[in-house]
Design a protein around this motif. Structure first.
Motif, mmCIF file in Angstrom:
data_model
loop_
_atom_site.group_PDB
_atom_site.id
_atom_site.type_symbol
_atom_site.label_atom_id
_atom_site.label_comp_id
_atom_site.label_asym_id
_atom_site.label_seq_id
_atom_site.Cartn_x
_atom_site.Cartn_y
_atom_site.Cartn_z
ATOM 1 N N ARG A 39 0.850 -1.196 0.000
ATOM 2 C CA ARG A 39 0.000 0.000 0.000
ATOM 3 C C ARG A 39 0.886 1.247 0.000
ATOM 4 N NH1 ARG A 39 -2.898 -3.832 2.334
ATOM 5 N NH2 ARG A 39 -5.178 -3.706 2.497
ATOM 6 N N HIS A 42 0.167 3.546 4.920
ATOM 7 C CA HIS A 42 -0.192 2.469 5.868
ATOM 8 C C HIS A 42 0.257 1.109 5.321
ATOM 9 C CE1 HIS A 42 -2.753 4.867 8.671
ATOM 10 N NE2 HIS A 42 -2.732 5.694 7.634
ATOM 11 N N ARG A 77 -8.072 -4.418 9.722
ATOM 12 C CA ARG A 77 -6.633 -4.282 9.431
ATOM 13 C C ARG A 77 -6.085 -3.139 10.270
ATOM 14 N NH1 ARG A 77 -3.029 -1.570 5.948
ATOM 15 N NH2 ARG A 77 -1.151 -2.802 5.525
ATOM 16 N N ARG A 304 -10.814 9.912 -1.715
ATOM 17 C CA ARG A 304 -10.029 8.760 -1.258
ATOM 18 C C ARG A 304 -10.311 7.506 -2.083
ATOM 19 N NH1 ARG A 304 -10.508 8.497 5.115
ATOM 20 N NH2 ARG A 304 -9.256 6.620 4.864
ATOM 21 N N TYR A 308 -7.275 5.243 -3.409
ATOM 22 C CA TYR A 308 -7.071 3.872 -2.914
ATOM 23 C C TYR A 308 -7.102 2.882 -4.078
ATOM 24 C CZ TYR A 308 -7.352 5.623 1.857
ATOM 25 O OH TYR A 308 -7.092 6.298 3.022
ATOM 26 N N SER A 311 -3.709 3.129 -5.787
ATOM 27 C CA SER A 311 -2.683 2.434 -4.998
ATOM 28 C C SER A 311 -2.858 0.922 -5.119
ATOM 29 C CB SER A 311 -2.777 2.869 -3.538
ATOM 30 O OG SER A 311 -1.998 2.062 -2.707
ATOM 31 N N ARG A 315 -0.095 -1.723 -6.537
ATOM 32 C CA ARG A 315 0.481 -2.793 -5.712
ATOM 33 C C ARG A 315 0.085 -4.168 -6.234
ATOM 34 N NH1 ARG A 315 -3.384 -4.251 -1.452
ATOM 35 N NH2 ARG A 315 -4.896 -2.587 -1.085
#
Ligand code: HEM
Length: 319
Positions: A39, A42, A77, A304, A308, A311, A315
Motif C-alpha cells: 500500500r 499504511h 486491518r 479517497r 485507494y 494504490s 500494488r
C-alpha cells in the motif's frame, strides 16, 4: 446550508478524481519512495478476524443492515501510517484501524479510522501541494521565502492535525488505542431523516500508552507481537460510537473537529479474535457505504476512493 442542500451538492462519484488521484499517489511515492507490492500509505499492517454485535440503538437513526440487531462478520486491518512496511512501530506515530463489515446481503461496507481526530488537508489539491512541499523541503530545493509562503498558505488547515500528531504517545497496543474515522457521513433512517455523524472506535479496556523508557525497550514490531500474545487469552473489543452533528457543524471539512459536547450513541461492539492472512483484493475504501449511510460533501472523503483504487492497482501489479 441545510442538510438536504449539502447532500444535493455531492460529487457524482470518485471517478472524476482519477487523474488527481494518480498525482496524489505519485506525490506520496516521490516523498517516501516506492515499496513494490505494498500500500502507498499504511504499508505495514496486520489483518484480523472479527464480528460486530450491534446494540440496536442505531436503528432510530439508520437502516444500515450492520447497525440493526443482527451480528455480522468483519475483517480488521491495523496499520502504521508509514509508506515503509519495514519501519519500526515507534517511528510512525499515527496508527490505523480499518474495518470491513460483511453484510447479510453479501455486500460489504468499510469504516477507516486513525489515532488523530482530524486530517491535515482540506482538499485533494492542498493534500498534493503539502506532500510536494514536504518533498521539496526534504530534498533541499525549497528556498526560505518559498517555504515560509507554503507554511503560511497551509498552516491554518494543518495546525490541529499536526498538533495532534505531536501529542501522540507510543501506543501500548493496537487494541488499546482510540480511532477516529474523521469524515462526516449521514445516517438515514426509515423515515428518510438524514443525521450528520462522525464515527469513532473506543477500546473497551481504555487507552494505554507507553512511557519513553518502556517504549525504548520494545522490539521493532512490538504491536504485532502484542496482538498475537493477547489473542491467546482474550479478544480485543471496541465500542463503535456515533457522534451526532448539529446545525452548523462542518460536514465538508476533515481538518475541523466538532464541539466536544455532541451527543454520542453506542452503536455496538466489535470483537476481534485472531490474526488472519490478508484477504485477497482487500481495499479499505471509506466510500464503500451501504443503504442507510450516505457520504457527506467532504472533498477528501470523496477523493479517497480513487486514490485507494490507484494504490491498489499499482500494488496488485507488483509495482
Ligand atoms: C487526500 C487524502 C488521502 C490520501 C491521498 C490517502 C492515501 C492512501 C493510500 C494510497 C492508501 C493505501 C490504499 C491501498 O493501497 O489499499 C491509504 C491507506 C490508508 N489510509 Fe489514507 N489517504 C488519505 C486520507 C486518509 C484519511 C483522512 C485517513 C483517516 C481516517 C486515512 C487513513 C488510512 C488508513 C487507516 C489506511 C490503511 C487502510 C488499510 O488498512 O487497508 N487516509 N491512504
Amino acid at each position: 446550508m441545510n442538510t438536504s442542500d449539502r447532500i444535493s451538492h455531492l460529487p457524482a462519484s470518485g471517478e472524476e478524481y482519477s487523474g488527481l488521484a494518480a498525482e496524489a499517489v505519485d506525490a506520496i511515492e516521490e516523498l517516501s519512495g516506492v515499496h513494490p507490492g505494498y500500500r502507498r500509505a499504511h504499508a505495514k499492517g496486520i489483518c484480523c478476524r472479527a464480528f460486530f454485535r450491534p446494540s440496536g440503538l442505531g436503528m432510530e437513526f439508520t437502516t444500515a443492515a450492520h447497525l440493526q440487531e443482527q451480528q455480522v462478520d468483519a475483517v480488521v486491518r491495523f496499520s502504521g501510517s508509514s509508506t515503509d512496511p519495514a519501519l519500526a512501530d515507534l517511528l510512525s506515530p499515527a496508527k490505523g484501524m480499518a474495518v470491513q463489515f460483511s453484510l447479510p446481503d453479501g455486500g460489504i461496507t468499510n469504516l477507516v479510522g486513525v489515532t488523530i481526530p482530524v486530517f491535515f488537508a482540506r482538499t485533494p489539491e492542498s493534500f498534493i501541494d503539502i506532500v510536494r512541499t514536504a518533498h521539496r523541503a526534504q530534498a533541499g530545493t525549497l528556498g526560505t521565502l518559498e517555504l515560509i509562503k507554503e507554511i503560511t498558505v497551509h498552516f491554518s488547515e494543518s495546525k490541529t492535525s499536526l498538533l495532534a500528531v505531536k501529542r501522540l504517545k507510543p501506543p501500548a497496543s493496537y487494541a488499546e488505542s482510540h480511532y477516529y474515522c474523521i469524515h462526516a457521513y449521514y445516517m438515514v433512517n426509515s423515515a428518510g431523516r438524514q443525521q450528520p455523524v462522525r464515527f469513532e472506535w473506543i477500546p473497551e479496556t481504555g487507552v494505554r500508552t507507553l512511557s519513553a523508557e518502556d517504549a525504548a525497550q520494545q522490539p521493532e514490531h512490538y504491536l504485532e507481537d502484542e496482538l498475537e500474545l493477547r489473542f491467546k487469552d482474550e479478544s480485543a473489543i471496541f465500542q463503535l460510537v456515533a457522534v451526532l452533528g448539529e446545525e452548523g457543524d462542518p460536514t465538508d471539512d476533515p481538518t475541523r473537529a466538532w464541539p466536544e459536547d455532541r451527543r454520542r450513541i453506542d452503536l455496538g461492539r466489535l470483537h476481534i479474535s485472531e490474526i488472519i492472512p490478508e484477504p485477497e483484493g482487500l481495499v479499505m475504501d471509506p466510500t464503500a457505504i451501504t443503504s442507510g449511510i450516505q457520504l457527506s460533501d467532504d472533498p477528501i472523503l470523496n477523493f479517497r476512493s480513487a486514490a485507494y483504487a490507484d494504490s491498489h492497482h499499482r500494488r496488485s501489479e507488483g509495482r
